[in-house]
Design a protein around this motif. Structure first.
Motif, mmCIF file in Angstrom:
data_model
loop_
_atom_site.group_PDB
_atom_site.id
_atom_site.type_symbol
_atom_site.label_atom_id
_atom_site.label_comp_id
_atom_site.label_asym_id
_atom_site.label_seq_id
_atom_site.Cartn_x
_atom_site.Cartn_y
_atom_site.Cartn_z
ATOM 1 N N SER A 20 42.134 2.080 -59.932
ATOM 2 C CA SER A 20 43.052 3.181 -59.606
ATOM 3 C C SER A 20 42.448 4.534 -59.993
ATOM 4 C CB SER A 20 44.405 2.982 -60.280
ATOM 5 O OG SER A 20 44.283 3.048 -61.684
ATOM 6 N N TYR A 21 41.651 4.577 -61.063
ATOM 7 C CA TYR A 21 40.974 5.816 -61.431
ATOM 8 C C TYR A 21 39.995 6.229 -60.335
ATOM 9 C CZ TYR A 21 37.544 8.900 -63.574
ATOM 10 O OH TYR A 21 36.679 9.940 -63.814
ATOM 11 N N MET A 22 39.221 5.275 -59.840
ATOM 12 C CA MET A 22 38.261 5.588 -58.780
ATOM 13 C C MET A 22 38.970 6.040 -57.504
ATOM 14 S SD MET A 22 35.368 2.640 -59.107
ATOM 15 C CE MET A 22 34.228 2.580 -60.463
ATOM 16 N N GLN A 23 40.064 5.386 -57.159
ATOM 17 C CA GLN A 23 40.829 5.791 -55.984
ATOM 18 C C GLN A 23 41.421 7.182 -56.175
ATOM 19 O OE1 GLN A 23 43.496 2.443 -55.709
ATOM 20 N NE2 GLN A 23 42.347 1.576 -53.994
ATOM 21 N N TRP A 24 41.893 7.470 -57.367
ATOM 22 C CA TRP A 24 42.451 8.792 -57.658
ATOM 23 C C TRP A 24 41.382 9.869 -57.517
ATOM 24 C CZ3 TRP A 24 41.151 12.177 -61.656
ATOM 25 C CH2 TRP A 24 41.969 13.309 -61.761
ATOM 26 N N MET A 25 40.160 9.585 -58.013
ATOM 27 C CA MET A 25 39.064 10.553 -57.893
ATOM 28 C C MET A 25 38.771 10.867 -56.424
ATOM 29 S SD MET A 25 37.718 11.562 -60.817
ATOM 30 C CE MET A 25 36.072 12.023 -60.382
ATOM 31 N N ILE A 26 38.755 9.832 -55.599
ATOM 32 C CA ILE A 26 38.469 10.024 -54.173
ATOM 33 C C ILE A 26 39.603 10.778 -53.491
ATOM 34 C CG2 ILE A 26 38.145 8.817 -51.978
ATOM 35 C CD1 ILE A 26 36.636 6.664 -53.632
ATOM 36 N N GLU A 27 40.843 10.430 -53.814
ATOM 37 C CA GLU A 27 41.979 11.122 -53.209
ATOM 38 C C GLU A 27 42.046 12.574 -53.646
ATOM 39 O OE1 GLU A 27 45.378 8.883 -54.362
ATOM 40 O OE2 GLU A 27 44.860 7.181 -53.090
ATOM 41 N N ARG A 28 41.754 12.821 -54.883
ATOM 42 C CA ARG A 28 41.889 14.161 -55.437
ATOM 43 C C ARG A 28 40.748 15.091 -55.032
ATOM 44 N NH1 ARG A 28 45.165 17.033 -59.438
ATOM 45 N NH2 ARG A 28 43.930 18.899 -59.751
ATOM 46 N N TYR A 29 39.510 14.595 -55.125
ATOM 47 C CA TYR A 29 38.346 15.458 -54.951
ATOM 48 C C TYR A 29 37.515 15.150 -53.707
ATOM 49 C CZ TYR A 29 39.478 16.616 -59.740
ATOM 50 O OH TYR A 29 40.129 17.011 -60.876
ATOM 51 N N ASP A 31 35.206 12.557 -51.039
ATOM 52 C CA ASP A 31 34.234 11.465 -51.107
ATOM 53 C C ASP A 31 33.244 11.631 -52.247
ATOM 54 O OD1 ASP A 31 35.085 9.811 -49.090
ATOM 55 O OD2 ASP A 31 33.908 10.812 -47.548
ATOM 56 N N TYR A 32 32.779 10.498 -52.709
ATOM 57 C CA TYR A 32 31.716 10.420 -53.704
ATOM 58 C C TYR A 32 30.735 9.365 -53.240
ATOM 59 C CZ TYR A 32 34.281 12.980 -57.343
ATOM 60 O OH TYR A 32 34.913 13.935 -58.075
ATOM 61 N N SER A 33 29.500 9.484 -53.674
ATOM 62 C CA SER A 33 28.568 8.389 -53.442
ATOM 63 C C SER A 33 28.908 7.292 -54.450
ATOM 64 C CB SER A 33 27.124 8.853 -53.606
ATOM 65 O OG SER A 33 26.866 9.206 -54.944
ATOM 66 N N ALA A 34 28.497 6.076 -54.145
ATOM 67 C CA ALA A 34 28.799 4.952 -55.027
ATOM 68 C C ALA A 34 28.171 5.161 -56.405
ATOM 69 C CB ALA A 34 28.303 3.653 -54.401
ATOM 70 N N LYS A 35 26.973 5.701 -56.426
ATOM 71 C CA LYS A 35 26.271 5.931 -57.687
ATOM 72 C C LYS A 35 27.018 6.946 -58.555
ATOM 73 C CE LYS A 35 21.805 7.451 -59.464
ATOM 74 N NZ LYS A 35 20.481 7.967 -59.104
ATOM 75 N N THR A 36 27.468 8.031 -57.949
ATOM 76 C CA THR A 36 28.177 9.072 -58.703
ATOM 77 C C THR A 36 29.515 8.550 -59.220
ATOM 78 O OG1 THR A 36 27.170 10.712 -57.256
ATOM 79 C CG2 THR A 36 29.027 11.440 -58.580
ATOM 80 N N LEU A 37 30.213 7.795 -58.387
ATOM 81 C CA LEU A 37 31.500 7.249 -58.800
ATOM 82 C C LEU A 37 31.334 6.278 -59.964
ATOM 83 C CD1 LEU A 37 34.359 7.723 -57.809
ATOM 84 C CD2 LEU A 37 34.142 5.710 -56.376
ATOM 85 N N LEU A 38 30.281 5.473 -59.915
ATOM 86 C CA LEU A 38 30.014 4.544 -61.013
ATOM 87 C C LEU A 38 29.659 5.296 -62.292
ATOM 88 C CD1 LEU A 38 29.823 1.549 -61.750
ATOM 89 C CD2 LEU A 38 27.408 1.652 -61.148
ATOM 90 N N GLN A 39 28.898 6.383 -62.177
ATOM 91 C CA GLN A 39 28.550 7.184 -63.352
ATOM 92 C C GLN A 39 29.802 7.782 -63.983
ATOM 93 O OE1 GLN A 39 25.761 9.987 -61.717
ATOM 94 N NE2 GLN A 39 23.991 8.732 -62.233
ATOM 95 N N LYS A 40 30.707 8.301 -63.166
ATOM 96 C CA LYS A 40 31.929 8.888 -63.698
ATOM 97 C C LYS A 40 32.799 7.834 -64.383
ATOM 98 C CE LYS A 40 32.191 12.888 -60.722
ATOM 99 N NZ LYS A 40 32.095 13.907 -61.748
ATOM 100 N N ALA A 41 32.876 6.649 -63.786
ATOM 101 C CA ALA A 41 33.641 5.568 -64.407
ATOM 102 C C ALA A 41 32.986 5.125 -65.711
ATOM 103 C CB ALA A 41 33.773 4.398 -63.445
ATOM 104 N N ASN A 42 31.665 5.073 -65.736
ATOM 105 C CA ASN A 42 30.963 4.684 -66.973
ATOM 106 C C ASN A 42 31.177 5.706 -68.082
ATOM 107 O OD1 ASN A 42 29.950 2.283 -65.973
ATOM 108 N ND2 ASN A 42 28.007 3.180 -65.339
ATOM 109 N N LEU A 43 31.331 6.966 -67.731
ATOM 110 C CA LEU A 43 31.613 7.983 -68.750
ATOM 111 C C LEU A 43 33.011 7.825 -69.329
ATOM 112 C CD1 LEU A 43 30.113 11.290 -67.333
ATOM 113 C CD2 LEU A 43 29.499 10.144 -69.441
ATOM 114 N N LEU A 44 33.990 7.618 -68.456
ATOM 115 C CA LEU A 44 35.364 7.531 -68.936
ATOM 116 C C LEU A 44 35.640 6.212 -69.644
ATOM 117 C CD1 LEU A 44 38.093 8.983 -69.018
ATOM 118 C CD2 LEU A 44 38.681 7.778 -66.930
#
Length: 168
Positions: A20-29, A31-44
């Protein structure tokens, strides 16, 4: 008066929460690349990273995260600006796309050397004027500028010595 962060209970990291965090990021901001989305999830969710990749795989399977579609859209956006193919590749690489996707997207741009010549000429005229550059130091400066904008040396050299009187 205000609750402190230490008073808050740590939230449990679960597959649904990461997804749901990843979906929220995409809805809010957007598209993201898969690599960037994984990096953001790994940080949080750095305490427990076991759910990050399965959640990303779920989004990729559903077509919510599609690197090729996002890279094509970015490539078209970049190609409309006055930048060359090398700069487009650099910007796509910085976004975290694979070299295969980058090369396919850049080669799919329907622009010829003449189009890149026109874009480079526009940049040269904007910064250095319409006349061909004769001064060696100014010529080197113009070449560096055009090459830094992503144009090849051959196109930059043609643009720097271009005159309206002769054909390129």
């Amino acid at each position: 008066m205000y609750k402190r962060k230490q008073d808050a209970k740590p939230q449990v990291i679960s597959y649904d929460r990461v997804k749901s965090y990843m979906q929220w990021m995409i809805e809010r901001y957007g598209d993201y690349s898969a690599k960037t989305l994984l990096q953001k999830a790994n940080l949080l969710f750095k305490d427990d990273k076991q759910f990050n990749e399965p959640a990303l795989d779920y989004l990729i399977e559903r077509g919510i995260v599609d690197d090729r579609r996002y890279a094509e859209r970015l490539t078209m956006s970049f190609s409309e600006k006055n930048i060359g193919p090398n700069k487009i590749k650099e910007k796509l690489y910085a976004k975290g796309f694979s070299s295969q996707v980058i090369n396919e997207c850049v080669s799919a741009i329907e622009t010829s050397d003449e189009d890149y010549f026109d874009k480079a000429l526009t940049l040269k005229i904007r910064k250095f004027g319409e006349d061909p550059i004769e001064d060696i130091k100014l010529k080197q400066k113009a070449l560096r500028h055009l090459i830094s904008k992503g144009f090849s040396y051959s196109i930059a050299n043609k643009v720097v010595s271009y005159s309206d009187d002769k054909e390129y």
